[in-house]
Design a protein around this motif. Sequence first.
Motif, mmCIF file in Angstrom:
data_model
loop_
_atom_site.group_PDB
_atom_site.id
_atom_site.type_symbol
_atom_site.label_atom_id
_atom_site.label_comp_id
_atom_site.label_asym_id
_atom_site.label_seq_id
_atom_site.Cartn_x
_atom_site.Cartn_y
_atom_site.Cartn_z
ATOM 1 N N ARG A 163 -22.239 -31.817 -22.382
ATOM 2 C CA ARG A 163 -23.107 -30.837 -22.179
ATOM 3 C C ARG A 163 -24.318 -31.303 -21.423
ATOM 4 N NH1 ARG A 163 -22.347 -29.356 -28.675
ATOM 5 N NH2 ARG A 163 -20.280 -28.582 -28.352
ATOM 6 N N GLN A 164 -24.660 -30.747 -20.198
ATOM 7 C CA GLN A 164 -25.757 -31.603 -19.463
ATOM 8 C C GLN A 164 -26.377 -30.184 -18.514
ATOM 9 O OE1 GLN A 164 -24.588 -34.739 -17.304
ATOM 10 N NE2 GLN A 164 -26.714 -35.653 -17.459
ATOM 11 N N SER A 165 -27.520 -30.104 -18.117
ATOM 12 C CA SER A 165 -28.333 -29.495 -17.216
ATOM 13 C C SER A 165 -27.970 -27.979 -17.566
ATOM 14 C CB SER A 165 -28.062 -30.166 -15.913
ATOM 15 O OG SER A 165 -28.197 -31.465 -15.625
ATOM 16 N N GLY A 166 -27.775 -27.585 -18.590
ATOM 17 C CA GLY A 166 -27.250 -26.113 -18.868
ATOM 18 C C GLY A 166 -25.784 -25.932 -18.770
ATOM 19 N N TRP A 167 -25.020 -26.885 -18.354
ATOM 20 C CA TRP A 167 -23.679 -26.667 -18.360
ATOM 21 C C TRP A 167 -22.985 -27.239 -19.484
ATOM 22 C CZ3 TRP A 167 -21.097 -24.602 -14.166
ATOM 23 C CH2 TRP A 167 -21.778 -24.208 -13.065
ATOM 24 N N THR A 168 -21.816 -26.675 -19.669
ATOM 25 C CA THR A 168 -20.741 -27.205 -20.777
ATOM 26 C C THR A 168 -19.567 -27.390 -19.905
ATOM 27 O OG1 THR A 168 -21.899 -25.927 -22.499
ATOM 28 C CG2 THR A 168 -19.502 -26.829 -22.848
ATOM 29 N N ILE A 169 -19.174 -28.659 -19.935
ATOM 30 C CA ILE A 169 -17.978 -29.202 -19.219
ATOM 31 C C ILE A 169 -16.842 -29.601 -20.327
ATOM 32 C CG2 ILE A 169 -17.210 -30.737 -17.485
ATOM 33 C CD1 ILE A 169 -20.827 -30.361 -17.798
ATOM 34 N N GLU A 170 -15.657 -28.626 -20.288
ATOM 35 C CA GLU A 170 -14.726 -29.039 -20.945
ATOM 36 C C GLU A 170 -13.420 -29.790 -20.290
ATOM 37 O OE1 GLU A 170 -13.341 -25.689 -22.852
ATOM 38 O OE2 GLU A 170 -15.234 -24.766 -22.829
ATOM 39 N N PHE A 171 -13.036 -30.936 -20.863
ATOM 40 C CA PHE A 171 -11.887 -31.625 -20.621
ATOM 41 C C PHE A 171 -10.567 -31.271 -21.399
ATOM 42 C CE2 PHE A 171 -15.934 -33.956 -19.668
ATOM 43 C CZ PHE A 171 -15.677 -34.184 -18.331
ATOM 44 N N ARG A 172 -9.908 -30.705 -20.458
ATOM 45 C CA ARG A 172 -8.591 -29.948 -21.270
ATOM 46 C C ARG A 172 -7.520 -30.674 -21.254
ATOM 47 N NH1 ARG A 172 -9.588 -23.309 -20.636
ATOM 48 N NH2 ARG A 172 -11.958 -23.249 -21.432
ATOM 49 N N ASP A 173 -7.511 -31.720 -20.279
ATOM 50 C CA ASP A 173 -6.332 -32.553 -20.190
ATOM 51 C C ASP A 173 -6.535 -33.528 -19.404
ATOM 52 O OD1 ASP A 173 -3.658 -33.292 -20.385
ATOM 53 O OD2 ASP A 173 -2.677 -31.969 -18.577
ATOM 54 N N TYR A 174 -6.002 -34.822 -19.555
ATOM 55 C CA TYR A 174 -6.101 -36.092 -18.775
ATOM 56 C C TYR A 174 -4.798 -36.534 -18.284
ATOM 57 C CZ TYR A 174 -10.883 -36.853 -20.698
ATOM 58 O OH TYR A 174 -12.063 -36.804 -21.024
ATOM 59 N N GLU A 175 -4.978 -37.208 -17.280
ATOM 60 C CA GLU A 175 -3.773 -37.797 -16.479
ATOM 61 C C GLU A 175 -3.949 -39.351 -17.163
ATOM 62 O OE1 GLU A 175 -0.956 -39.221 -15.539
ATOM 63 O OE2 GLU A 175 -1.348 -37.332 -14.066
ATOM 64 N N ARG A 176 -3.062 -39.652 -17.996
ATOM 65 C CA ARG A 176 -2.986 -40.884 -18.862
ATOM 66 C C ARG A 176 -2.370 -42.056 -18.169
ATOM 67 N NH1 ARG A 176 -5.126 -39.302 -23.874
ATOM 68 N NH2 ARG A 176 -5.372 -37.298 -23.908
ATOM 69 N N ALA A 177 -1.543 -41.715 -17.045
ATOM 70 C CA ALA A 177 -0.945 -42.703 -16.386
ATOM 71 C C ALA A 177 -2.174 -43.662 -15.639
ATOM 72 C CB ALA A 177 0.137 -42.433 -15.350
ATOM 73 N N ASN A 178 -3.267 -43.222 -15.340
ATOM 74 C CA ASN A 178 -4.269 -43.767 -14.577
ATOM 75 C C ASN A 178 -5.094 -44.854 -15.798
ATOM 76 O OD1 ASN A 178 -4.101 -42.849 -12.173
ATOM 77 N ND2 ASN A 178 -5.098 -41.125 -12.544
#
Length: 205
Positions: A163-178
């Motif tokens: 949560r930053q600068s008025g935005w909420t950024i949701e991370f709904r999935d990750y690439e776990r091979a990296n």
Amino acid sequence: MNRKAGNGVPMRAAWLAMVAVLLVACAAPRLRPDAQRLGIQEQRERALLAERDWSLKGRMAISGPADSGSGSLDWSQQGDAFRFALSAPVSGKTWTLSGDERHAELSGLHAQPVLGSSAAEVLGRELGWKVPVAELAYWVRGMRAPGRADVVFAADGLPAEIRQSGWTIEFRDYERANEPVMPRRIFARNGDYRVRLVIQQWGVP
């Protein structure tokens, strides 16, 4: 007769030693789980910041009160210089936003390229989109942009929200091979503005 502890120390002295150990243990600072995760996140961010050249391919959708758009995205970053190309899914028309911290140029939308002081300023003026491109370059990699930010961690220790600068950024999935693990599905919102990203490939320019 004195009662002795098993190792020859008087029982009373053994109890006093145990109490002292317990007092020291209670007085020692203990990191909360979020503090530990934040420390790991800081290490992850330092590693990502050291990699100044990167690229991604995927799909992007942007919506707001005035207009919306979507398409395939090809984003490359070389230090402060960026190239951000969005291709419409039906017409195949592509517009490209390029520049650095001091200027931005939008081409493919009009007959002549459009210039501006920043990527966010050009997108807002020409398309009515509120997209903080400079901050998004951090968020898209699961990092906090410079300035105050709050992080909500998932059970696995990776950021679930920033949560930053008025935005909420949701991370709904990750690439776990990296390594480090990189985001794959991102949903950012600020009031009526939405930015959705599905990243299909991470790489270098």
